[in-house]
Design a protein around this motif. Sequence first.
Motif, short mmCIF file in Angstrom:
data_model
loop_
_atom_site.label_atom_id
_atom_site.label_comp_id
_atom_site.label_asym_id
_atom_site.label_seq_id
_atom_site.Cartn_x
_atom_site.Cartn_y
_atom_site.Cartn_z
N ILE A 47 -10.01 -7.77 -37.39
CA ILE A 47 -8.93 -7.86 -36.56
C ILE A 47 -9.02 -9.15 -35.50
O ILE A 47 -8.24 -10.11 -35.39
CB ILE A 47 -8.36 -6.70 -35.83
N ASP A 48 -10.54 -9.13 -35.00
CA ASP A 48 -10.98 -10.21 -34.23
C ASP A 48 -10.72 -11.61 -34.79
O ASP A 48 -10.45 -12.70 -34.17
CB ASP A 48 -12.34 -9.89 -33.49
N MET A 49 -11.34 -11.45 -35.98
CA MET A 49 -11.30 -12.68 -36.88
C MET A 49 -9.85 -13.32 -37.15
O MET A 49 -9.89 -14.48 -37.08
CB MET A 49 -12.14 -12.37 -38.25
N ARG A 50 -9.09 -12.46 -37.44
CA ARG A 50 -7.77 -12.84 -37.80
C ARG A 50 -7.03 -13.28 -36.47
O ARG A 50 -6.41 -14.23 -36.47
CB ARG A 50 -6.79 -11.54 -38.14
N ARG A 51 -7.47 -12.71 -35.37
CA ARG A 51 -6.99 -13.08 -34.00
C ARG A 51 -7.25 -14.49 -33.74
O ARG A 51 -6.53 -15.50 -33.25
CB ARG A 51 -7.10 -12.17 -32.89
N HIS A 52 -8.61 -14.82 -34.30
CA HIS A 52 -9.00 -16.25 -33.88
C HIS A 52 -8.24 -17.20 -34.75
O HIS A 52 -8.02 -18.51 -34.52
CB HIS A 52 -10.66 -16.20 -34.25
N LEU A 53 -7.96 -16.81 -36.08
CA LEU A 53 -7.34 -17.74 -37.09
C LEU A 53 -5.86 -18.00 -36.78
O LEU A 53 -5.49 -19.13 -36.60
CB LEU A 53 -7.33 -17.22 -38.46
N VAL A 54 -5.32 -16.93 -35.83
CA VAL A 54 -3.92 -17.00 -35.60
C VAL A 54 -3.59 -17.72 -34.25
O VAL A 54 -2.86 -18.71 -34.14
CB VAL A 54 -3.29 -15.55 -35.71
N LEU A 55 -4.30 -17.21 -33.34
CA LEU A 55 -4.21 -17.73 -32.04
C LEU A 55 -4.99 -19.05 -31.32
O LEU A 55 -4.49 -19.88 -30.84
CB LEU A 55 -4.55 -16.80 -30.76
N SER A 56 -6.06 -19.33 -32.07
CA SER A 56 -6.97 -20.32 -31.87
C SER A 56 -6.93 -21.72 -32.76
O SER A 56 -6.80 -22.71 -32.45
CB SER A 56 -8.45 -20.09 -31.84
N GLU A 57 -6.61 -21.29 -34.30
CA GLU A 57 -6.41 -22.31 -35.30
C GLU A 57 -5.29 -22.36 -35.93
O GLU A 57 -4.82 -23.16 -36.71
CB GLU A 57 -7.87 -22.05 -36.36
N SER A 58 -4.32 -21.46 -35.46
CA SER A 58 -3.00 -21.44 -36.23
C SER A 58 -3.27 -21.51 -37.88
O SER A 58 -2.39 -22.13 -38.45
CB SER A 58 -2.26 -22.60 -35.76
N GLU A 148 2.94 -3.28 -33.89
CA GLU A 148 1.81 -2.82 -34.63
C GLU A 148 1.40 -4.00 -35.80
O GLU A 148 0.27 -4.28 -35.61
CB GLU A 148 1.82 -1.55 -35.30
N PRO A 149 2.57 -4.40 -36.66
CA PRO A 149 2.13 -5.34 -37.65
C PRO A 149 1.46 -6.78 -37.05
O PRO A 149 0.82 -7.53 -37.47
CB PRO A 149 3.40 -5.64 -38.16
N ALA A 150 2.30 -7.28 -35.63
CA ALA A 150 1.79 -8.39 -35.23
C ALA A 150 0.16 -8.25 -34.64
O ALA A 150 -0.59 -9.20 -34.98
CB ALA A 150 2.58 -8.53 -34.05
N ARG A 151 -0.31 -7.10 -34.06
CA ARG A 151 -1.53 -7.08 -33.73
C ARG A 151 -2.44 -6.88 -34.98
O ARG A 151 -3.67 -7.55 -34.84
CB ARG A 151 -1.58 -5.69 -33.02
N ARG A 152 -2.14 -6.16 -36.01
CA ARG A 152 -3.00 -6.23 -37.21
C ARG A 152 -3.36 -7.34 -37.86
O ARG A 152 -4.11 -7.41 -38.70
CB ARG A 152 -2.43 -5.17 -38.12
N VAL A 153 -2.46 -8.33 -37.64
CA VAL A 153 -2.61 -9.51 -38.43
C VAL A 153 -2.84 -10.82 -37.29
O VAL A 153 -2.99 -11.80 -37.84
CB VAL A 153 -1.17 -10.31 -39.16
N GLY A 154 -3.36 -10.34 -36.27
CA GLY A 154 -3.98 -11.15 -35.33
C GLY A 154 -3.13 -11.87 -34.19
O GLY A 154 -3.46 -12.56 -33.48
N ASN A 155 -1.91 -11.60 -34.23
CA ASN A 155 -0.92 -12.07 -33.07
C ASN A 155 -0.76 -11.25 -32.02
O ASN A 155 -0.04 -10.61 -31.70
CB ASN A 155 0.48 -12.47 -33.79
#
Length: 402
Positions: A47-58, A148-155
Amino acid sequence: SLLGGNGGDGKAMVGQVITDNVLWACTTCLACVQACPVFIEHVPKIIDMRRHLVLSESRFPEELKPTFRNLEQNGNPWQLSASTRADWAADLGVKLMGAAEAEYLYWVGCYGSFDQRNRKVARAIVRILQAAGVDFAILGNEERCTGEPARRVGNEYLFQMLAQGNIETLRKYRFQTIVTACPHCFNTMTNEYPQFGAEFRVIHHTQLIDQLIRAGRLRVRRELTRAVSYHDPCYLGRYNDIYSAPRGVLRSLCQKDLVEMHLHKEKGFCCGGGGGRGRRCSPMKSGWRELLMLLPNLVLLIGRLIRDPRVPVASKLVLLGAAAYLASPIDILPDFIPLVGYLDDLVVVAVVLDGLFGSVDRKILFDHWPGEPETLERSAKTAATIAAFIPRRFKVRIFGGK
């Protein structure tokens, strides 16, 4: 360093050491954590890696864009108006949480509010609570996705926006307990909303029904004579250790003892819809791969069209044949053959979908499509491309025409 840094060989951890496809394939079912002999917690890191992809790298699957937009604008993952959220209960006489108080707040969730099959579950729960004389109410159109779906995919930003909005809404009203049927809503409100200072008492609907039966407030008869088995949802079982209540309810209805699946309870088999995957289609690009990954949605579409009186009888016969083939264990190409094993299913679905767009009103198709409308549009184009290789005489004999 875990997210944006390099591994020991100079490769980026996210994208090279661990590829994007691997990260987006995870359903967050927690089975890996449960089975790990050294107690490694893989899911939080994913989840942390997904968050990095979504919020930091779009950098995320294209299919998530409409999901994010819909969650933000409509309060649900689909292009469905928030003003229709309570339509499922219009004729049930359900009390809305307003100036009145209630012992229980029934949190319906997005699927219970909008999905045609899950609406039946929501309506059944209402009838059960009414039969037991339970004092309950719903938020109606004030309810929004828990996020919940937003958090699970990193947003994380979108999750916190939805969570804080729901918490503000809930704090306006007086109730003792939240009851919900959705395992994901249950987990989020039980374990994640407290991170924002929201300490609500939350129970699953099977726990409440089990309590009502034991207290004698809900009288049921053991009328089920066939064998019954129960599938443990990951977010109810592995995440929250709720195993006995659902089985207790079923035992009160069945004349025979429950038949446990080979994989059950802590080892229950994931349905594949967690981790945000149930709110989007495949992370693969559009084309035949996406059509292949949308097979479950297409099977649902076929089942719904068969029951729709607006669909021509001739088309229904074709759909019945296609459904029987897709559900049959007998395949021209066995599914266990990597990739090739699904080509026969792909051809069947492509021909049927292409024929449906030529013989059934488009509005009917979109009324019954369980996913995003644009995924059906793309699938129809892909189906037409594949169907173009099928002899015209064969297609005419199936759907008619010239």
